[in-house]
Design a protein around this motif. Sequence first.
Motif, PDB file in Angstrom:
ATOM      1  N   LYS A 275      27.837  50.012  43.497  1.00  0.00           N
ATOM      2  CA  LYS A 275      29.081  49.316  43.191  1.00  0.00           C
ATOM      3  C   LYS A 275      29.347  48.310  44.294  1.00  0.00           C
ATOM      4  CE  LYS A 275      34.041  50.166  42.446  1.00  0.00           C
ATOM      5  NZ  LYS A 275      35.101  51.224  42.416  1.00  0.00           N
ATOM      6  N   LEU A 276      29.771  47.115  43.918  1.00  0.00           N
ATOM      7  CA  LEU A 276      30.106  46.098  44.906  1.00  0.00           C
ATOM      8  C   LEU A 276      31.309  45.307  44.419  1.00  0.00           C
ATOM      9  CD1 LEU A 276      29.556  44.401  47.468  1.00  0.00           C
ATOM     10  CD2 LEU A 276      28.025  42.991  46.082  1.00  0.00           C
ATOM     11  N   GLU A 277      32.286  45.169  45.297  1.00  0.00           N
ATOM     12  CA  GLU A 277      33.444  44.352  45.006  1.00  0.00           C
ATOM     13  C   GLU A 277      33.656  43.386  46.175  1.00  0.00           C
ATOM     14  OE1 GLU A 277      36.738  46.949  44.431  1.00  0.00           O
ATOM     15  OE2 GLU A 277      36.058  47.682  42.486  1.00  0.00           O
ATOM     16  N   VAL A 278      33.647  42.084  45.876  1.00  0.00           N
ATOM     17  CA  VAL A 278      33.924  41.058  46.874  1.00  0.00           C
ATOM     18  C   VAL A 278      35.136  40.284  46.391  1.00  0.00           C
ATOM     19  CG1 VAL A 278      33.044  39.071  48.140  1.00  0.00           C
ATOM     20  CG2 VAL A 278      31.473  40.887  47.438  1.00  0.00           C
ATOM     21  N   GLN A 279      36.233  40.399  47.123  1.00  0.00           N
ATOM     22  CA  GLN A 279      37.480  39.782  46.696  1.00  0.00           C
ATOM     23  C   GLN A 279      38.076  38.924  47.798  1.00  0.00           C
ATOM     24  OE1 GLN A 279      39.900  43.134  45.510  1.00  0.00           O
ATOM     25  NE2 GLN A 279      38.996  43.207  43.466  1.00  0.00           N
ATOM     26  N   LYS A 280      38.732  37.871  47.377  1.00  0.00           N
ATOM     27  CA  LYS A 280      39.418  36.990  48.329  1.00  0.00           C
ATOM     28  C   LYS A 280      40.813  37.541  48.578  1.00  0.00           C
ATOM     29  CE  LYS A 280      40.567  32.118  49.120  1.00  0.00           C
ATOM     30  NZ  LYS A 280      40.529  30.750  48.536  1.00  0.00           N
ATOM     31  N   LEU A 281      41.175  37.686  49.851  1.00  0.00           N
ATOM     32  CA  LEU A 281      42.484  38.223  50.210  1.00  0.00           C
ATOM     33  C   LEU A 281      43.536  37.117  50.225  1.00  0.00           C
ATOM     34  CD1 LEU A 281      41.444  40.591  53.133  1.00  0.00           C
ATOM     35  CD2 LEU A 281      41.962  41.209  50.769  1.00  0.00           C
TER      36      LEU A 281
END
Length: 281
Positions: A275-281
Amino acid sequence: MNLSIHYEAVYTYERAASLSPHVVRVFPRMDIFVHVAKAVFTTAPTADVQWRRDLFDNQVATCFFPELLSELPIRLEMEIEVKERNPFHFLLDSGGLHLPCKYTAQEEVLLAPFLRCGKHFPLPAPLVSDVPRPTMETLVTLLQWVHENLAYERRDEGDPFTPEETLRREAGSCRDFGPFFAEVLRRNGVATRLASGFVWEGDRADEDRRSESALHAWVEAYLPGAGWLGMDPTNGVLSDHHFVTTAVGLEHSDIAPVVGTYFARSSIASSLATKLEVQKL
């Protein structure tokens, strides 16, 4: 921009197994453009985690497991700061203005492994030439050719295809396109290494996202005057601040996020969930 990254890989075994030391490469190669503000890495509770720099100066966690395990979790929670970067912001030295590159004697010694071509096979005419050509114009053309002529397919497990097989199939995943494009660049006299890491694609249309929910792979080419320049054949672009490199190397095993094995008297069925989640804060 600030990014939050959640990476998880969980190996499950049919029965408890003895595990070799596992090398984990999922930590950003920090530079003036990338700063890790927070990082929490966890694995099996009884593991001994030792932090090291490998041959290619990648930050790695070498994990030793003293007990038999039926489940091996690898988890990383991070917050990183990434500065905007223009990948074309450089001036080439005279030796890098045309392909093949003209490296200095010292560069040739240090870059020799990254210039060595693999098994010979014929490449399409647009991908190789004996006539000197303008460097950046040629590199962009090569990137676009791979992006336009090789179909992308999602494949999360298994070893990469050989460059010859990728060309024959006219399709592959990012970890297939990387070795293929590295071979193309080396045939054109450009020192090239493989790279892997995270990519933020939040500003792209859903149908154009090829790296979401999985680690990505690309290449870095060494150009006189520019140094190591990231190039992503999967998307046909130079790598900018959307790319966060975690590992570089010569072979797929040098950049794989997790490397290790289990020991048992007989084969043990196993599975892997990532699982991978890359999100902009």
